[in-house]
Scaffold this motif. Sequence first.
Motif, mmCIF file in Angstrom:
data_model
loop_
_atom_site.group_PDB
_atom_site.id
_atom_site.type_symbol
_atom_site.label_atom_id
_atom_site.label_comp_id
_atom_site.label_asym_id
_atom_site.label_seq_id
_atom_site.Cartn_x
_atom_site.Cartn_y
_atom_site.Cartn_z
ATOM 1 N N ILE A 17 1.401 -9.280 8.424
ATOM 2 C CA ILE A 17 1.465 -8.369 9.566
ATOM 3 C C ILE A 17 0.399 -7.277 9.505
ATOM 4 O O ILE A 17 -0.119 -6.849 10.538
ATOM 5 C CB ILE A 17 2.876 -7.744 9.646
ATOM 6 C CG1 ILE A 17 3.892 -8.822 10.040
ATOM 7 C CG2 ILE A 17 2.919 -6.587 10.633
ATOM 8 C CD1 ILE A 17 5.324 -8.331 10.078
ATOM 9 N N ALA A 18 0.074 -6.836 8.315
ATOM 10 C CA ALA A 18 -0.917 -5.762 8.167
ATOM 11 C C ALA A 18 -1.732 -6.006 6.907
ATOM 12 O O ALA A 18 -1.249 -6.612 5.944
ATOM 13 C CB ALA A 18 -0.231 -4.404 8.108
ATOM 14 N N SER A 19 -2.974 -5.524 6.915
ATOM 15 C CA SER A 19 -3.883 -5.751 5.802
ATOM 16 C C SER A 19 -4.825 -4.569 5.634
ATOM 17 O O SER A 19 -5.271 -3.975 6.627
ATOM 18 C CB SER A 19 -4.703 -7.022 6.056
ATOM 19 O OG SER A 19 -5.799 -7.115 5.182
ATOM 20 N N THR A 20 -5.166 -4.252 4.396
ATOM 21 C CA THR A 20 -6.173 -3.229 4.163
ATOM 22 C C THR A 20 -7.534 -3.670 4.696
ATOM 23 O O THR A 20 -8.376 -2.834 5.016
ATOM 24 C CB THR A 20 -6.289 -2.913 2.657
ATOM 25 O OG1 THR A 20 -6.273 -4.140 1.904
ATOM 26 C CG2 THR A 20 -5.164 -2.015 2.188
ATOM 27 N N LYS A 21 -7.740 -4.966 4.819
ATOM 28 C CA LYS A 21 -9.012 -5.476 5.354
ATOM 29 C C LYS A 21 -9.242 -5.008 6.790
ATOM 30 O O LYS A 21 -10.380 -4.864 7.230
ATOM 31 C CB LYS A 21 -9.031 -7.008 5.321
ATOM 32 C CG LYS A 21 -9.130 -7.607 3.942
ATOM 33 C CD LYS A 21 -9.053 -9.112 3.984
ATOM 34 C CE LYS A 21 -10.227 -9.723 4.715
ATOM 35 N NZ LYS A 21 -10.196 -11.205 4.691
ATOM 36 N N ASP A 22 -8.157 -4.780 7.522
ATOM 37 C CA ASP A 22 -8.266 -4.459 8.942
ATOM 38 C C ASP A 22 -8.464 -2.972 9.217
ATOM 39 O O ASP A 22 -8.678 -2.583 10.362
ATOM 40 C CB ASP A 22 -7.010 -4.937 9.677
ATOM 41 C CG ASP A 22 -6.797 -6.441 9.549
ATOM 42 O OD1 ASP A 22 -7.805 -7.165 9.403
ATOM 43 O OD2 ASP A 22 -5.628 -6.885 9.584
ATOM 44 N N THR A 23 -8.381 -2.130 8.195
ATOM 45 C CA THR A 23 -8.438 -0.687 8.427
ATOM 46 C C THR A 23 -9.864 -0.158 8.547
ATOM 47 O O THR A 23 -10.089 0.897 9.143
ATOM 48 C CB THR A 23 -7.751 0.076 7.285
ATOM 49 O OG1 THR A 23 -8.492 -0.125 6.075
ATOM 50 C CG2 THR A 23 -6.307 -0.405 7.086
ATOM 51 N N GLY A 24 -10.819 -0.854 7.941
ATOM 52 C CA GLY A 24 -12.193 -0.368 7.937
ATOM 53 C C GLY A 24 -12.465 0.700 6.895
ATOM 54 O O GLY A 24 -13.573 1.225 6.817
ATOM 55 N N ASP A 25 -11.471 1.012 6.077
ATOM 56 C CA ASP A 25 -11.621 2.046 5.058
ATOM 57 C C ASP A 25 -11.958 1.430 3.701
ATOM 58 O O ASP A 25 -11.801 0.227 3.490
ATOM 59 C CB ASP A 25 -10.337 2.865 4.932
ATOM 60 C CG ASP A 25 -10.059 3.701 6.170
ATOM 61 O OD1 ASP A 25 -11.030 4.148 6.798
ATOM 62 O OD2 ASP A 25 -8.871 3.886 6.510
ATOM 63 N N ALA A 26 -12.407 2.259 2.785
ATOM 64 C CA ALA A 26 -12.686 1.837 1.408
ATOM 65 C C ALA A 26 -11.459 2.107 0.544
ATOM 66 O O ALA A 26 -10.870 3.187 0.613
ATOM 67 C CB ALA A 26 -13.893 2.589 0.858
ATOM 68 N N PHE A 27 -11.099 1.117 -0.272
ATOM 69 C CA PHE A 27 -9.941 1.254 -1.149
ATOM 70 C C PHE A 27 -10.385 0.999 -2.593
ATOM 71 O O PHE A 27 -10.395 -0.138 -3.066
ATOM 72 C CB PHE A 27 -8.830 0.291 -0.733
ATOM 73 C CG PHE A 27 -8.238 0.615 0.605
ATOM 74 C CD1 PHE A 27 -7.239 1.572 0.727
ATOM 75 C CD2 PHE A 27 -8.707 -0.003 1.752
ATOM 76 C CE1 PHE A 27 -6.708 1.900 1.958
ATOM 77 C CE2 PHE A 27 -8.171 0.312 3.000
ATOM 78 C CZ PHE A 27 -7.176 1.268 3.100
ATOM 79 N N PRO A 28 -10.786 2.070 -3.298
ATOM 80 C CA PRO A 28 -11.300 1.899 -4.656
ATOM 81 C C PRO A 28 -10.207 1.661 -5.690
ATOM 82 O O PRO A 28 -9.123 2.238 -5.626
ATOM 83 C CB PRO A 28 -11.998 3.237 -4.929
ATOM 84 C CG PRO A 28 -11.255 4.226 -4.072
ATOM 85 C CD PRO A 28 -10.861 3.469 -2.832
ATOM 86 N N THR A 29 -10.512 0.790 -6.637
ATOM 87 C CA THR A 29 -9.714 0.660 -7.845
ATOM 88 C C THR A 29 -10.440 1.439 -8.939
ATOM 89 O O THR A 29 -11.631 1.743 -8.809
ATOM 90 C CB THR A 29 -9.543 -0.803 -8.265
ATOM 91 O OG1 THR A 29 -10.817 -1.334 -8.688
ATOM 92 C CG2 THR A 29 -9.019 -1.650 -7.106
ATOM 93 N N ALA A 30 -9.746 1.761 -10.021
ATOM 94 C CA ALA A 30 -10.378 2.658 -10.993
ATOM 95 C C ALA A 30 -9.778 2.518 -12.385
ATOM 96 O O ALA A 30 -8.669 2.004 -12.560
ATOM 97 C CB ALA A 30 -10.237 4.104 -10.523
#
Length: 327
Positions: A204-217
């Motif tokens: 239903i929803a995905s971080t791919k669709d937000t257009g934002d950067a999601f860093p791991t660290a």
Amino acid sequence: MPRSTIRHAFTALPIALMLVLSGSACSGGSTGDDDTVRFGYIADYNGASLLAIAEKQGLWKEAGLTPQVKPFNNGPVQIQALAAGDLDYGYIGPGAMWLPATGKSKLIAIDTLTYADRVIAKPGMKSMKDLTGKRIGVPEGTSGDMILNIALEKAGMTAKDVEKVNMDPSTIVSAFSSGRIDGAGFFYPAIDTIKKKVPDLEEIASTKDTGDAFPTAFVAGNKVPEGKNLKVIKVLQQANDWRHKHPEETIALTAKMLDVTEAQARADASHVRTLSTKDLVAKTRNGEVDAWLKKLGDFFVRNEQMDDNPDPGEYYDGDLYEKAHGE
């Protein structure tokens, strides 16, 4: 969710957890500047690939360090272990970035940008509105929690509109597969495991669709000496550049470390964007990394996981990251 509830979910973890860790290979008393590096990770491409490379390429030995690595289910549990002195370093996804931002650890290196997080639902459920009043499994404080809250916010909903159930990742896999929950805020590669039993689940929803950067660290315990952090950052940077230049070989090494097939590791890596160390240093200097962290912080404040959004320089040691690259 009230701040007190979220913080209780974090602070209530260590009692049983630390009893287990105290007798594990990761235990060893207070953190010092000795040569042992006690490193936690999540068993996926993001969390394991640099550790697999560092071991295979002899980078730890070259740096005069001896690694002890241990897998964990999620980032928040690792930060609990850091605070208890049972780990020196750990790996977190974007959903746990509120923990270093609130002083629970020090962020020492950006790993990747990840787009593996989803809100999944039973077949036939096409929107967040379809999940109104439904049971949603989520590992609280993780990127699964993050994508659920992002999706609720985008749909004009709040956590009160669903029945949010805190579960560890393995429980979510079994609960969704058996129909005990209607949806989940979750992530790949674990979603692939669910798909074996529920192949027609809905995303239903995905971080791919937000257009934002999601860093791991990668994070360090607050008491780890700077000199040790500098050595570890150098190892991570060397491994990162090897990974960036050798994607296929990295998939093979990661698959071997995690005891999965290369096809599984490749599917996991497909949700990840890697960056060279040179690029990460440039993005640290020009403020882009800070902008990523600041935007995540704004979200965590809106979600009441943080009271305020600190300057990323208070918890991301970008100067040390740059110094490691320059030496």
